[in-house]
Design an enzyme around this catalytic site. Sequence first.
Site, PDB file in Angstrom:
ATOM      1  N   ASP A  31      32.524  45.920  40.816  1.00  0.00           N
ATOM      2  CA  ASP A  31      32.447  46.389  42.136  1.00  0.00           C
ATOM      3  C   ASP A  31      31.939  45.853  43.513  1.00  0.00           C
ATOM      4  O   ASP A  31      31.988  47.306  43.887  1.00  0.00           O
ATOM      5  CB  ASP A  31      33.513  47.502  42.470  1.00  0.00           C
ATOM      6  CG  ASP A  31      34.740  47.924  40.741  1.00  0.00           C
ATOM      7  OD1 ASP A  31      34.943  47.251  40.923  1.00  0.00           O
ATOM      8  OD2 ASP A  31      34.414  48.999  40.246  1.00  0.00           O
ATOM      9  N   GLU A 197      44.782  43.878  42.329  1.00  0.00           N
ATOM     10  CA  GLU A 197      44.046  44.490  42.954  1.00  0.00           C
ATOM     11  C   GLU A 197      42.742  44.784  43.580  1.00  0.00           C
ATOM     12  O   GLU A 197      42.425  42.841  43.764  1.00  0.00           O
ATOM     13  CB  GLU A 197      43.453  45.671  42.305  1.00  0.00           C
ATOM     14  CG  GLU A 197      42.183  45.491  40.295  1.00  0.00           C
ATOM     15  CD  GLU A 197      42.201  46.332  39.638  1.00  0.00           C
ATOM     16  OE1 GLU A 197      43.012  47.391  39.827  1.00  0.00           O
ATOM     17  OE2 GLU A 197      41.728  45.725  38.788  1.00  0.00           O
TER      18      GLU A 197
END
Length: 458
Positions: A31, A197
């Site tokens: 991430d 997402e």
Amino acid sequence: MYAGLFAVAALCAAPSSFAENPIIQTNFTADPAPLVHDGVVYLYTSHDEDDANGFKMLDWRLYASTDMVNWTDKGVVASLKTFPWAVQDNDAWAPQVVERDGKFYMYVPISVAGWPKNVIAVAVADKPEGPFRDALGKPLIDKAEGYFDPTVWVDDDGQAYLYWGNPNLWYVKLDKDMVSYSGKIEKVASKPANYQEGPWFYKHKSKYYLAYASTCCPEGIGYVMSDKPTGPWTYNGDIMAGNPGATGNHPGIIDYKGKSYVFGFNYRLNFAETPIHHERRSVTATELTYNPDGTIQLLPWWDGVGAKQLHTLSPYERVEAETIAWTSKVKRDRDRPIDWAPGVKTAKSDKVGMYLTRITDLTYTKVNGVDFGQAGASTFTANLASGGKGGVIELRLDSVDGPQIGRLTVTPTAGWDDWQTQTTPVSNAMGTHDLFLVFKGEGDAPLFNLDSWRFSKP
């Protein structure tokens, strides 16, 4: 388990002027959330634990670079304990940090006991390295669906926007204080094609972009464009197609020193250890190219070749030992409490900060593009501590068995907290080379810890 242990076979898979992916090998990271501030790229990441099977994530980490090749580990900048009202055993998911008016705001999705979904929390710090502290003592966002993957952009007019969401996409306009909002939470009515997402909201020149993890599973990176920060959005395809070797993806995109870069992650180090898929991810980066109309050229899936080095590294200034382009099974560590909870007292040896630890026989670190100049270097000095037998640092050029320019015999110190500088002469260190610090010693136990190093001119 050492995340870098399985990197040895990939050594020199790319030209020395390029980074090698993944760019972090000493921890499993995911991430990526890059931030450019004062000429430095600060790379915030989530962190997969070494024994993770599914998602097992407890803290957020920071790495920094000015050349896109050598990355300096800044350690843990926040953890679940930063938010004592959150569930503490998991769910430190995708972060993003933005700067406004001299403050740094970290937005993270976390879990709250008894809630059916995640919430979005915010922490604040006075500098990019933290320490970050809980800004609200409660969620910032808790009234919408899918509280995943917050992304924030402060527009040219000062208005800040927070986007997030899985499986839908939401946004809200933040107040100037960056920790509140007064308007309505909006759901993007027409969700971008293949959106899953991990949105990344930003502006490049006159266009607004939302990049995101697309088409699960595997996930690639798709993107949409708009002339306004709230859309309508036009789908323009993929920045990167998915790959069967990875179930996930998560983009972070920046402009830096006249170039553009996209960050993501792959599972290369996980699969170097085992053929079994675990959520043990590794952050990657490469250069991104825009077409004249603002659309983005399609990239291949992450390979071993990363971004090109932007400038050489000077060895005549203090270099933190945790500044690394590539490594074997050396682990980076921090000699201080990692949770940054308010009121926590730091240890006496906190002055050392980050350092290399668990150094054993035949481990090494590599620093790309070290410019010794034409006159060359005469000595090498290291700040280190050894409560063990000590060992040797071989200084080699361009490969682990390349020309040796020096050899420091590390004498044991009074203990692991007794930091000393030790020096050795060097020769034939001229021009620009990749520098390998190859560590050798007896037995399997840790040999010494290494805090920093530098060369001196004649």
